[in-house]
Design a protein around this motif. Structure first.
Motif, PDB file in Angstrom:
ATOM      1  N   UNK A 183       0.820  -1.104   0.083  1.00 50.41           N
ATOM      2  CA  UNK A 183       0.084  -0.177  -0.027  1.00 50.41           C
ATOM      3  C   UNK A 183       0.777   1.281  -0.015  1.00 50.41           C
ATOM      4  N   UNK A 184       2.103   1.375   0.630  1.00 54.48           N
ATOM      5  CA  UNK A 184       2.699   2.341   0.780  1.00 54.48           C
ATOM      6  C   UNK A 184       3.520   2.779  -0.708  1.00 54.48           C
ATOM      7  N   UNK A 185       3.462   1.678  -1.541  1.00 45.97           N
ATOM      8  CA  UNK A 185       4.168   1.992  -2.875  1.00 45.97           C
ATOM      9  C   UNK A 185       3.255   2.092  -4.095  1.00 45.97           C
ATOM     10  N   UNK A 186       1.907   1.484  -3.814  1.00 47.26           N
ATOM     11  CA  UNK A 186       0.977   1.645  -5.044  1.00 47.26           C
ATOM     12  C   UNK A 186      -0.366   2.124  -4.713  1.00 47.26           C
ATOM     13  N   UNK A 187      -0.821   2.995  -5.417  1.00 51.09           N
ATOM     14  CA  UNK A 187      -2.291   3.490  -5.161  1.00 51.09           C
ATOM     15  C   UNK A 187      -3.274   3.082  -5.992  1.00 51.09           C
ATOM     16  N   UNK A 188      -4.243   2.324  -5.155  1.00 53.59           N
ATOM     17  CA  UNK A 188      -5.214   1.510  -6.037  1.00 53.59           C
ATOM     18  C   UNK A 188      -6.629   2.451  -6.303  1.00 53.59           C
TER      19      UNK A 188
END
Length: 445
Positions: A109-114
């Motif tokens: 979650x800290x690397x990609x935004x969904x």
């Protein structure tokens, strides 16, 4: 009638500040449409009757297409984990690392935004119902307000396989009893979510079980019936039940529905997935056409003009920016978003359609336009007779069109430079290492 439809479209367009590049004074969430994204599992174009399936009947999905737009060039990665990563992030695998099934689990979650985190600032409540398996943690960790999910794929009856005994509903581990059909349980959950959010905008990611193997009986199956056809029919029935819920709650006219397959038909069923008596080129896990070419339908009564078939090129990274565009939401900052919003085309406008799509799995990739396809190995294919044939061009001499196509598509690959991104760390097939090892063991036996 045409004037009425035009008025409806005009009024609806006026609510989307992002479409016109203007800001409104509306409260967050007011007058924003609901978005439902239905993702069928292992459903290729040869499984859906509005795409010409010889074997299956899908009358509800056919009606969805008849009342909206059926896209003939909708693509995604040819395996479920990489495909879902493309969908939820709007980014290609060499950027996110989702180049194989196992590496999808390394997305954090800290690397990609969904998608849910993109829509939430605009007042959307979000839910994921169904398959989540390749991702790490829970849907809640990635921004979903509500979820029901399970381990693995093909979760139908708890009595059929060990993994199907458990599911998770909003952080609580639960047991699936022997009498409950998981797809029905999922439907009941999503109906409750819709009812609880009928007065505010919502995003529902409906990640269906059907028609992933192992194919099992449905509640409607009769002794000796064709179980694959039964499962396709039950999937279609569940889509119909969802539409009825929207109609009963008077939400249908304020809801965009996008229906899509997560990859092509599974290997063991690909022989039956013919169109017009012809075999298709490719299947699940394959870099041939129908590994990635999937049913793609958009429906929004009174807004999207019905009865349309479009050859617009779409790859599944386009979903996030399109949904963001509809919601008036900002795209993730400091991230390369590979997708292109196709909102203008939904409203019958020209917009800026993409000129190519990019597909990657394991250590393979290709770029494709409406007629030509170029892969990592530098092989150029004439796709004029797709989805049935891919003609390898071995001699460019005197073929100006092929020469220009090669130059154009190679320039696109050079710009993307996937080889400089995150590469496959396994055997290159894109599959789970455990599945690859099982196949090796069988060969050795």
């Amino acid at each position: 009638m045409k004037k009425t439809r035009l008025l409806l479209i005009t009024l609806t367009l006026a609510t989307f500040s992002s479409f016109y590049g203007q800001k409104t004074n509306n409260k967050k969430g007011s007058d924003k449409p609901n978005i439902i994204f239905i993702l069928a599992d292992d459903l290729g174009i040869g499984d859906v009757s509005c795409y010409g399936s010889d074997q299956n009947k899908t009358p509800i999905i056919d009606q969805l297409a008849k009342g909206g737009i059926r896209f003939t060039h909708g693509y995604t990665a040819p395996l479920c984990g990489p495909s879902r990563a493309m969908i939820l992030t709007g980014r290609y695998a060499f950027r996110t690392g989702a180049v194989n099934q196992d590496m999808v689990g390394e997305i954090k979650p800290e690397n990609e935004v969904l998608i849910p985190s993109v829509l939430k600032p605009e007042g959307y409540n979000t839910s994921l119902v169904g398959k989540w398996s390749q991702f790490s943690k829970t849907p809640g960790d990635f921004g979903f307000d509500d979820y029901l999910t399970f381990a693995g794929s093909g979760d139908y009856w708890s009595t059929e396989k060990k993994k199907s005994e458990n599911y998770i509903e909003n952080g609580i581990n639960k047991k699936l009893d022997a009498q409950t059909y998981m797809p029905d349980l999922m439907h009941d959950h999503l109906v409750n979510f819709i009812k609880n959010n009928k007065d505010k905008p919502f995003f529902l990611y409906y990640s269906m079980v059907h028609v992933h193997a192992v194919i099992q009986r449905t509640p409607d199956s009769k002794p000796g019936s064709d179980l694959y056809a039964d499962n396709t029919a039950y999937m279609d029935k569940l889509v119909g039940k969802l539409l009825k819920t929207l109609d009963d709650l008077k939400l249908r006219k304020n809801t965009l529905i996008v229906f899509m397959g997560d990859n092509g038909t599974a290997s063991q069923y690909s022989n039956r997935s013919t169109i017009g008596g012809k075999a298709l080129s490719g299947k699940k896990g394959s870099m041939l056409e129908c590994g990635s070419l999937v049913p793609t339908i958009a429906n929004w009564p009174g807004v999207i003009e019905g009865g349309k078939t479009s050859d617009l090129l779409i790859d599944s990274t386009d979903l996030l920016p399109t949904f963001a565009d509809i919601a008036g939401a900002k795209l993730p900052a400091n991230k390369v978003i590979d997708g292109h919003s196709f909102l203008p085309q939904l409203f019958g406008k020209q917009g800026k359609p993409r000129e190519w799509i990019f597909i990657e799995l394991g250590n393979k990739w290709y770029v494709r336009d409406l007629k030509w396809k170029l892969n990592r190995e530098g092989e150029l294919f004439d796709m004029s007779n797709s989805p049935f044939e891919e003609k390898l061009i071995t001699n460019y001499s005197g073929n100006i069109e092929a020469t220009q196509a090669f130059s154009r598509l190679q320039a696109t690959l050079n710009t993307l430079s996937p080889e400089k991104g995150i590469l496959d760390n396994a055997d290159g097939s894109g599959r789970h290492a455990s599945n690859v090892n099982k196949k090796k063991d069988k060969v050795e036996e």
